[in-house]
Design a protein around this motif. Structure first.
Motif, PDB file in Angstrom:
ATOM      1  N   MET A  19       0.823  -1.209   0.000  1.00  0.00           N
ATOM      2  CA  MET A  19       0.000   0.000   0.000  1.00  0.00           C
ATOM      3  C   MET A  19       0.864   1.269   0.000  1.00  0.00           C
ATOM      4  O   MET A  19       0.459   2.291  -0.543  1.00  0.00           O
ATOM      5  CB  MET A  19      -0.942   0.014   1.211  1.00  0.00           C
ATOM      6  N   ALA A  20       2.031   1.214   0.619  1.00  0.00           N
ATOM      7  CA  ALA A  20       2.891   2.400   0.743  1.00  0.00           C
ATOM      8  C   ALA A  20       3.851   2.555  -0.435  1.00  0.00           C
ATOM      9  O   ALA A  20       4.408   3.629  -0.644  1.00  0.00           O
ATOM     10  CB  ALA A  20       3.687   2.325   2.042  1.00  0.00           C
ATOM     11  N   ALA A  41      15.715   4.362   0.046  1.00  0.00           N
ATOM     12  CA  ALA A  41      14.628   3.584  -0.539  1.00  0.00           C
ATOM     13  C   ALA A  41      15.014   2.117  -0.667  1.00  0.00           C
ATOM     14  O   ALA A  41      16.184   1.765  -0.770  1.00  0.00           O
ATOM     15  CB  ALA A  41      14.256   4.148  -1.908  1.00  0.00           C
ATOM     16  N   PHE A  42      13.990   1.288  -0.685  1.00  0.00           N
ATOM     17  CA  PHE A  42      14.085  -0.166  -0.811  1.00  0.00           C
ATOM     18  C   PHE A  42      13.395  -0.530  -2.121  1.00  0.00           C
ATOM     19  O   PHE A  42      12.355   0.033  -2.462  1.00  0.00           O
ATOM     20  CB  PHE A  42      13.366  -0.780   0.400  1.00  0.00           C
ATOM     21  N   TYR A  43      13.974  -1.456  -2.880  1.00  0.00           N
ATOM     22  CA  TYR A  43      13.478  -1.809  -4.209  1.00  0.00           C
ATOM     23  C   TYR A  43      13.125  -3.287  -4.282  1.00  0.00           C
ATOM     24  O   TYR A  43      13.900  -4.131  -3.842  1.00  0.00           O
ATOM     25  CB  TYR A  43      14.556  -1.527  -5.265  1.00  0.00           C
ATOM     26  N   LEU A  77      16.089   1.050   4.690  1.00  0.00           N
ATOM     27  CA  LEU A  77      14.872   1.201   5.487  1.00  0.00           C
ATOM     28  C   LEU A  77      15.199   1.411   6.962  1.00  0.00           C
ATOM     29  O   LEU A  77      14.404   1.979   7.699  1.00  0.00           O
ATOM     30  CB  LEU A  77      13.975  -0.029   5.339  1.00  0.00           C
ATOM     31  N   LEU A  78      16.357   0.941   7.373  1.00  0.00           N
ATOM     32  CA  LEU A  78      16.706   0.971   8.787  1.00  0.00           C
ATOM     33  C   LEU A  78      17.644   2.103   9.170  1.00  0.00           C
ATOM     34  O   LEU A  78      17.672   2.541  10.313  1.00  0.00           O
ATOM     35  CB  LEU A  78      17.328  -0.372   9.196  1.00  0.00           C
ATOM     36  N   SER A  79      18.439   2.586   8.216  1.00  0.00           N
ATOM     37  CA  SER A  79      19.382   3.664   8.512  1.00  0.00           C
ATOM     38  C   SER A  79      19.731   4.388   7.221  1.00  0.00           C
ATOM     39  O   SER A  79      19.403   3.933   6.132  1.00  0.00           O
ATOM     40  CB  SER A  79      20.655   3.095   9.141  1.00  0.00           C
ATOM     41  N   MET A 118       9.962   4.072   0.202  1.00  0.00           N
ATOM     42  CA  MET A 118      10.837   5.072   0.813  1.00  0.00           C
ATOM     43  C   MET A 118      10.946   4.808   2.318  1.00  0.00           C
ATOM     44  O   MET A 118       9.990   4.353   2.943  1.00  0.00           O
ATOM     45  CB  MET A 118      10.277   6.479   0.577  1.00  0.00           C
ATOM     46  N   ARG A 119      12.096   5.133   2.909  1.00  0.00           N
ATOM     47  CA  ARG A 119      12.318   4.893   4.336  1.00  0.00           C
ATOM     48  C   ARG A 119      11.277   5.615   5.191  1.00  0.00           C
ATOM     49  O   ARG A 119      10.736   5.059   6.135  1.00  0.00           O
ATOM     50  CB  ARG A 119      13.724   5.309   4.774  1.00  0.00           C
TER      51      ARG A 119
END
Length: 128
Positions: A19-20, A41-43, A77-79, A118-119
């Protein structure tokens, strides 16, 4: 890392991520993330292949080629650490796409389609 997202997150977390997240397409040869840049960002690869290069190992040969269903950039996502590799949309194309899915034109060659999280959205969704 050979894990799929569904093996790491609970079903409700996968739904929240979906959803995000937003889709983004990259042309063949386009740099998606660059080693040394700050990550935010995470892909998750939906279509196409992504070649991964690590400067210390080789600038000319990928250390691995990621396929649809794989993901990268999870540390972002974490740092706000810097990227540890350069990821490039590969000539591998869209082998998971089918002509029927894309109408009469068929799958667009040389396009990598990623789901992008995105983080700031991840933190808002799942908390620190």
């Amino acid at each position: 890392h050979d894990k799929k997202l569904g093996e790491i997150l609970k079903p409700h977390e996968v739904h929240s991520v979906a959803m995000a997240a937003t889709f983004k397409e990259y042309s063949q040869g386009q740099v998606i993330v660059r080693q040394g840049d700050v990550g935010d960002a995470f892909y998750m690869i939906e279509n196409g292949n992504v070649d991964v290069y690590i400067r210390e190992k080789s600038d000319s040969h990928p250390v691995v080629t990621l396929k649809p269903g794989a993901f990268f950039g999870e540390k972002a996502l974490l740092s706000s650490d810097v990227r540890t590799a350069t990821c490039v949309a590969s000539a591998g194309g869209t082998e998971s796409g089918s002509a029927g899915e894309y109408g009469e034109q068929g799958a667009e060659q040389g396009v990598v389609k990623c789901l992008l999280l995105m983080r700031e959205d991840f933190v808002r969704m799942l908390g620190d």
